[in-house]
Design a protein around this motif. Structure first.
Motif, short mmCIF file in Angstrom:
data_model
loop_
_atom_site.label_atom_id
_atom_site.label_comp_id
_atom_site.label_asym_id
_atom_site.label_seq_id
_atom_site.Cartn_x
_atom_site.Cartn_y
_atom_site.Cartn_z
N MET A 106 -8.82 0.21 2.39
CA MET A 106 -8.29 -0.68 3.18
C MET A 106 -9.31 -1.02 4.03
O MET A 106 -9.77 -0.15 4.80
CB MET A 106 -6.97 0.29 3.70
N ASN A 107 -9.33 -2.37 4.37
CA ASN A 107 -10.13 -3.01 5.64
C ASN A 107 -9.71 -2.77 6.85
O ASN A 107 -8.56 -3.00 7.29
CB ASN A 107 -10.40 -4.53 5.21
N LYS A 108 -10.50 -1.89 7.76
CA LYS A 108 -10.09 -1.88 8.98
C LYS A 108 -9.76 -2.90 9.80
O LYS A 108 -9.08 -2.82 10.82
CB LYS A 108 -11.11 -0.73 9.65
N SER A 109 -10.30 -4.14 9.44
CA SER A 109 -10.25 -5.35 10.35
C SER A 109 -9.00 -6.09 9.87
O SER A 109 -8.89 -6.92 10.25
CB SER A 109 -11.49 -6.13 10.01
N THR A 110 -8.20 -5.70 8.91
CA THR A 110 -6.82 -6.28 8.48
C THR A 110 -5.91 -6.37 9.62
O THR A 110 -6.18 -5.57 10.92
CB THR A 110 -6.24 -5.36 7.40
N THR A 111 -4.86 -7.41 9.55
CA THR A 111 -4.12 -7.50 10.82
C THR A 111 -3.10 -6.56 10.55
O THR A 111 -2.67 -6.05 9.60
CB THR A 111 -3.58 -8.94 10.35
N PRO A 112 -2.37 -6.11 11.85
CA PRO A 112 -1.25 -5.24 11.95
C PRO A 112 -0.16 -5.47 10.43
O PRO A 112 0.53 -4.44 10.07
CB PRO A 112 -0.49 -5.54 13.14
N ARG A 113 0.16 -6.96 10.80
CA ARG A 113 1.27 -7.30 9.58
C ARG A 113 0.77 -6.78 8.28
O ARG A 113 1.40 -6.27 7.20
CB ARG A 113 1.77 -8.76 9.60
N GLU A 114 -0.54 -7.29 7.90
CA GLU A 114 -1.04 -6.73 6.48
C GLU A 114 -1.16 -5.45 6.34
O GLU A 114 -0.62 -4.87 5.22
CB GLU A 114 -2.47 -7.45 6.54
N LEU A 115 -1.41 -4.47 7.29
CA LEU A 115 -1.33 -3.00 7.15
C LEU A 115 -0.16 -2.44 7.09
O LEU A 115 0.25 -1.65 5.98
CB LEU A 115 -2.08 -2.38 8.57
N ARG A 116 0.64 -3.02 7.73
CA ARG A 116 2.01 -2.45 7.81
C ARG A 116 2.78 -3.07 6.42
O ARG A 116 3.22 -2.06 5.79
CB ARG A 116 3.05 -3.23 8.64
N GLN A 117 2.41 -4.08 5.56
CA GLN A 117 2.82 -4.27 4.31
C GLN A 117 2.22 -3.53 3.18
O GLN A 117 2.90 -3.20 2.45
CB GLN A 117 2.48 -6.00 4.17
N ALA A 118 0.88 -3.08 3.55
CA ALA A 118 0.24 -2.36 2.43
C ALA A 118 0.96 -1.01 2.73
O ALA A 118 1.23 -0.40 1.55
CB ALA A 118 -1.17 -2.34 2.91
N VAL A 119 1.32 -0.36 3.73
CA VAL A 119 1.73 0.98 4.03
C VAL A 119 3.29 0.68 3.32
O VAL A 119 3.67 1.62 2.43
CB VAL A 119 2.16 1.26 5.46
N ARG A 120 3.98 -0.21 3.51
CA ARG A 120 5.44 -0.46 3.08
C ARG A 120 5.58 -0.37 1.43
O ARG A 120 6.12 0.25 0.77
CB ARG A 120 5.93 -1.61 3.55
N ALA A 121 4.42 -1.01 0.74
CA ALA A 121 4.12 -1.10 -0.45
C ALA A 121 3.44 0.00 -1.13
O ALA A 121 3.33 0.08 -2.30
CB ALA A 121 3.29 -2.06 -0.57
N GLY A 122 3.31 1.12 -0.58
CA GLY A 122 2.64 2.40 -0.97
C GLY A 122 1.16 2.32 -1.24
O GLY A 122 0.66 3.19 -1.93
N GLN A 123 0.59 1.27 -0.48
CA GLN A 123 -0.96 0.86 -1.03
C GLN A 123 -1.71 1.65 -0.06
O GLN A 123 -3.01 1.86 -0.17
CB GLN A 123 -1.21 -0.40 -0.84
N TYR A 124 -1.32 2.48 1.05
CA TYR A 124 -2.12 2.93 2.24
C TYR A 124 -1.18 3.91 2.68
O TYR A 124 0.03 3.81 3.20
CB TYR A 124 -2.58 2.02 2.98
#
Length: 260
Positions: free
Chosen positions: A1-19
Protein backbone atom coordinates in the motif's frame (compact mmCIF):
# COMPACT_ATOMS: atom_id res chain seq x y z
CA UNK A 1 0.00 0.00 0.00
CA UNK A 2 1.38 3.39 -1.06
CA UNK A 3 1.66 5.67 1.99
CA UNK A 4 0.83 8.72 -0.13
CA UNK A 5 -2.57 7.32 -1.12
CA UNK A 6 -5.61 9.48 -0.29
CA UNK A 7 -7.70 8.81 2.84
CA UNK A 8 -10.64 7.67 0.71
CA UNK A 9 -8.47 5.29 -1.29
CA UNK A 10 -6.99 3.82 1.88
CA UNK A 11 -10.41 3.38 3.48
CA UNK A 12 -11.65 1.66 0.33
CA UNK A 13 -8.64 -0.69 0.37
CA UNK A 14 -9.28 -1.50 4.04
CA UNK A 15 -13.00 -2.03 3.37
CA UNK A 16 -12.17 -4.42 0.52
CA UNK A 17 -9.78 -6.43 2.69
CA UNK A 18 -6.74 -5.31 0.71
CA UNK A 19 -4.97 -3.71 3.69
CA UNK A 20 -5.11 -4.53 7.41
CA UNK A 21 -1.84 -3.07 8.70
CA UNK A 22 -0.88 -0.12 10.92
CA UNK A 23 -1.66 3.40 9.70
CA UNK A 24 1.36 5.30 11.06
CA UNK A 25 2.91 7.33 8.25
CA UNK A 26 -0.09 7.07 5.90
CA UNK A 27 -2.00 9.95 4.31
CA UNK A 28 0.09 12.77 5.72
CA UNK A 29 -1.79 15.98 6.32
CA UNK A 30 -4.99 14.22 7.32
CA UNK A 31 -6.36 13.50 10.79
CA UNK A 32 -6.23 9.95 12.07
CA UNK A 33 -8.77 8.96 14.71
CA UNK A 34 -8.88 6.53 17.60
CA UNK A 35 -12.25 4.84 18.06
CA UNK A 36 -14.35 3.74 21.00
CA UNK A 37 -17.72 2.14 20.27
CA UNK A 38 -20.05 1.70 23.23
CA UNK A 39 -23.68 0.85 24.03
CA UNK A 40 -25.86 3.91 24.47
CA UNK A 41 -26.30 3.34 28.21
CA UNK A 42 -22.61 4.22 28.72
CA UNK A 43 -22.45 7.11 26.26
CA UNK A 44 -23.08 9.99 28.67
CA UNK A 45 -20.47 8.79 31.16
CA UNK A 46 -17.92 8.22 28.39
CA UNK A 47 -18.52 11.66 26.90
CA UNK A 48 -17.93 13.15 30.35
CA UNK A 49 -14.67 11.20 30.62
CA UNK A 50 -13.58 12.79 27.35
CA UNK A 51 -14.46 16.25 28.64
CA UNK A 52 -12.54 15.67 31.89
CA UNK A 53 -9.53 14.12 30.16
CA UNK A 54 -9.34 16.03 26.87
CA UNK A 55 -5.57 15.62 26.49
CA UNK A 56 -5.95 11.84 26.16
CA UNK A 57 -9.48 11.76 24.72
CA UNK A 58 -9.85 14.75 22.35
CA UNK A 59 -13.33 14.26 20.94
CA UNK A 60 -13.67 14.81 17.19
CA UNK A 61 -17.11 13.34 16.46
CA UNK A 62 -19.89 11.18 17.91
CA UNK A 63 -22.40 9.14 15.92
CA UNK A 64 -26.11 8.73 16.51
CA UNK A 65 -27.14 5.42 18.14
CA UNK A 66 -26.81 2.55 15.69
CA UNK A 67 -25.25 4.77 13.04
CA UNK A 68 -21.89 3.72 11.60
CA UNK A 69 -21.22 6.93 9.67
CA UNK A 70 -19.27 10.02 10.74
CA UNK A 71 -20.15 12.60 8.07
CA UNK A 72 -18.16 15.43 9.64
CA UNK A 73 -15.01 13.32 9.26
CA UNK A 74 -15.71 11.93 5.78
CA UNK A 75 -18.83 11.54 3.65
CA UNK A 76 -18.23 7.89 2.80
CA UNK A 77 -17.00 6.57 6.15
CA UNK A 78 -18.35 3.22 7.34
CA UNK A 79 -16.93 2.63 10.81
CA UNK A 80 -17.83 -1.06 10.60
CA UNK A 81 -15.26 -1.73 7.87
CA UNK A 82 -12.90 1.25 7.39
CA UNK A 83 -10.46 0.53 10.24
CA UNK A 84 -7.79 -2.07 9.47
CA UNK A 85 -8.25 -3.96 12.75
CA UNK A 86 -10.52 -3.73 15.79
CA UNK A 87 -10.60 -5.16 19.32
CA UNK A 88 -13.85 -6.47 20.82
CA UNK A 89 -14.04 -6.35 24.62
CA UNK A 90 -16.43 -8.34 26.80
CA UNK A 91 -16.48 -7.77 30.56
CA UNK A 92 -13.12 -6.04 30.53
CA UNK A 93 -11.29 -8.65 28.48
CA UNK A 94 -10.38 -8.66 24.83
CA UNK A 95 -12.68 -11.28 23.35
CA UNK A 96 -11.35 -11.30 19.81
CA UNK A 97 -9.60 -9.23 17.14
CA UNK A 98 -11.75 -8.30 14.16
CA UNK A 99 -11.29 -6.81 10.69
CA UNK A 100 -15.01 -6.03 10.16
CA UNK A 101 -17.85 -5.29 12.57
CA UNK A 102 -20.97 -6.16 10.57
CA UNK A 103 -21.56 -9.40 12.47
CA UNK A 104 -21.29 -7.79 15.92
CA UNK A 105 -22.95 -4.45 15.13
CA UNK A 106 -25.93 -3.46 17.29
CA UNK A 107 -28.60 -0.80 17.07
CA UNK A 108 -27.65 0.74 20.43
CA UNK A 109 -23.99 1.43 19.61
CA UNK A 110 -22.47 4.92 19.46
CA UNK A 111 -19.15 5.70 17.83
CA UNK A 112 -16.73 8.11 19.50
CA UNK A 113 -13.89 9.32 17.27
CA UNK A 114 -10.91 10.76 19.13
CA UNK A 115 -7.88 12.61 17.77
CA UNK A 116 -4.65 10.63 17.35
CA UNK A 117 -1.00 11.72 17.49
CA UNK A 118 -0.33 9.93 14.18
CA UNK A 119 -1.95 13.04 12.70
CA UNK A 120 1.04 15.25 13.47
CA UNK A 121 3.88 12.87 12.58
CA UNK A 122 4.44 14.51 9.19
CA UNK A 123 4.69 17.93 10.89
CA UNK A 124 7.57 16.65 13.00
CA UNK A 125 9.33 15.02 10.06
CA UNK A 126 8.95 18.14 7.91
CA UNK A 127 10.78 20.01 10.68
CA UNK A 128 13.67 17.51 10.61
CA UNK A 129 12.53 15.73 13.75
CA UNK A 130 12.82 11.94 13.78
CA UNK A 131 9.75 9.76 14.21
CA UNK A 132 11.47 6.60 15.33
CA UNK A 133 8.61 4.15 15.01
CA UNK A 134 8.10 5.14 11.38
CA UNK A 135 11.83 4.71 10.77
CA UNK A 136 11.45 1.18 12.18
CA UNK A 137 8.26 0.47 10.20
CA UNK A 138 6.09 0.14 13.30
CA UNK A 139 3.71 1.98 15.62
CA UNK A 140 4.78 3.93 18.69
CA UNK A 141 5.03 1.92 21.92
CA UNK A 142 2.27 2.62 24.44
CA UNK A 143 2.50 2.29 28.22
CA UNK A 144 -0.02 2.39 31.06
CA UNK A 145 1.27 5.10 33.38
CA UNK A 146 0.66 5.59 37.10
CA UNK A 147 -1.39 8.76 36.37
CA UNK A 148 -5.05 8.37 37.36
CA UNK A 149 -7.78 9.30 34.90
CA UNK A 150 -10.63 11.39 36.32
CA UNK A 151 -13.61 9.16 37.06
CA UNK A 152 -16.86 9.38 35.13
CA UNK A 153 -19.41 6.74 36.08
CA UNK A 154 -17.76 3.34 35.61
CA UNK A 155 -14.83 4.79 33.66
CA UNK A 156 -11.47 5.67 35.23
CA UNK A 157 -8.29 3.58 35.05
CA UNK A 158 -4.84 4.95 34.30
CA UNK A 159 -3.57 7.27 31.58
CA UNK A 160 -2.04 5.51 28.56
CA UNK A 161 0.96 7.26 27.01
CA UNK A 162 2.90 6.81 23.78
CA UNK A 163 6.67 7.24 23.78
CA UNK A 164 8.75 9.03 21.11
CA UNK A 165 12.52 9.61 21.67
CA UNK A 166 14.27 12.90 20.85
CA UNK A 167 17.43 14.75 21.70
CA UNK A 168 16.69 17.56 24.21
CA UNK A 169 16.70 20.37 21.63
CA UNK A 170 14.51 18.25 19.35
CA UNK A 171 12.11 17.60 22.24
CA UNK A 172 11.68 21.33 22.79
CA UNK A 173 10.88 21.81 19.11
CA UNK A 174 8.44 18.88 19.15
CA UNK A 175 6.65 20.37 22.14
CA UNK A 176 6.33 23.73 20.37
CA UNK A 177 4.84 22.09 17.27
CA UNK A 178 2.45 19.64 18.91
CA UNK A 179 1.13 22.11 21.48
CA UNK A 180 -0.65 23.87 18.58
CA UNK A 181 -2.79 20.78 17.91
CA UNK A 182 -4.71 19.94 21.12
CA UNK A 183 -7.36 17.97 19.20
CA UNK A 184 -4.75 15.33 18.38
CA UNK A 185 -3.29 15.18 21.94
CA UNK A 186 -1.30 18.42 21.83
CA UNK A 187 1.87 18.76 23.90
CA UNK A 188 3.38 15.79 25.74
CA UNK A 189 2.50 15.02 29.35
CA UNK A 190 6.02 14.05 30.43
CA UNK A 191 9.60 13.75 29.25
CA UNK A 192 12.70 12.30 30.86
CA UNK A 193 12.72 9.69 33.62
CA UNK A 194 9.89 7.22 32.88
CA UNK A 195 9.89 6.05 36.50
CA UNK A 196 8.31 9.36 37.48
CA UNK A 197 5.09 8.27 35.75
CA UNK A 198 5.29 4.63 36.82
CA UNK A 199 7.06 3.15 33.79
CA UNK A 200 9.77 0.79 34.97
CA UNK A 201 11.13 -0.24 31.58
CA UNK A 202 10.42 1.72 28.39
CA UNK A 203 11.68 -1.25 26.37
CA UNK A 204 8.64 -3.27 27.47
CA UNK A 205 5.44 -1.46 26.41
CA UNK A 206 2.00 -2.52 27.61
CA UNK A 207 0.65 -2.22 24.06
CA UNK A 208 2.60 -3.39 21.05
CA UNK A 209 4.87 -0.84 19.42
CA UNK A 210 8.51 -0.37 18.59
CA UNK A 211 11.07 2.32 19.36
CA UNK A 212 14.72 2.68 20.29
CA UNK A 213 16.09 5.38 22.60
CA UNK A 214 19.60 6.13 21.39
CA UNK A 215 22.53 7.81 23.15
CA UNK A 216 21.81 11.45 23.86
CA UNK A 217 18.04 11.06 23.51
CA UNK A 218 15.29 11.35 26.11
CA UNK A 219 11.93 9.55 26.03
CA UNK A 220 9.00 11.92 25.52
CA UNK A 221 5.49 10.79 26.43
CA UNK A 222 2.23 11.94 24.86
CA UNK A 223 -1.25 11.15 26.17
CA UNK A 224 -2.57 8.30 24.07
CA UNK A 225 -5.94 7.45 22.54
CA UNK A 226 -5.71 3.96 24.00
CA UNK A 227 -6.64 5.55 27.34
CA UNK A 228 -10.36 4.88 26.70
CA UNK A 229 -9.62 1.20 26.15
CA UNK A 230 -7.73 1.10 29.45
CA UNK A 231 -10.79 2.71 31.07
CA UNK A 232 -13.15 0.21 29.43
CA UNK A 233 -11.01 -2.72 30.59
CA UNK A 234 -10.97 -1.35 34.15
CA UNK A 235 -14.76 -0.77 34.08
CA UNK A 236 -15.42 -4.35 32.94
CA UNK A 237 -18.52 -3.31 31.00
CA UNK A 238 -20.17 -6.15 29.07
CA UNK A 239 -19.47 -4.95 25.52
CA UNK A 240 -17.21 -2.42 23.81
CA UNK A 241 -15.16 -2.10 20.63
CA UNK A 242 -11.97 -0.14 20.03
CA UNK A 243 -9.42 0.16 17.25
CA UNK A 244 -6.49 -2.22 17.42
CA UNK A 245 -3.21 -0.69 18.53
CA UNK A 246 -1.77 1.41 15.70
CA UNK A 247 -4.72 0.78 13.36
CA UNK A 248 -6.64 4.05 13.03
CA UNK A 249 -9.51 5.48 11.05
CA UNK A 250 -8.04 7.93 8.54
CA UNK A 251 -10.46 10.78 8.05
CA UNK A 252 -10.99 13.36 5.31
CA UNK A 253 -10.28 16.17 7.81
CA UNK A 254 -7.13 18.18 7.21
CA UNK A 255 -4.75 18.59 10.13
CA UNK A 256 -4.60 22.30 9.22
CA UNK A 257 -8.26 22.57 10.26
CA UNK A 258 -7.20 21.77 13.84
CA UNK A 259 -4.53 24.44 14.14
CA UNK A 260 -5.12 26.48 17.30
Amino acid sequence: MNKSTTPRELRQAVRAGQYDGPTAGYCEGFVQANLMILPQEYAADFRKLCELNARACPLLAVSEPGNWTLPTLGEDIDVRSDVPRYCLYRNGRMAEPLTHLEEVWRGDLLVFALGCSFSFEHLLMSNDLPVRHIELGASSPVFISSIDNPRSGPFAGKLAVSMWPFKPAQAIKAIEITSRYPQVHGAPVHFGDPNEIGIADFNRPDFHGLSVVRDGEVPVFWACGLTPQVAVIAAEIPFAIGHAVGHMLITAMSVDQLLS
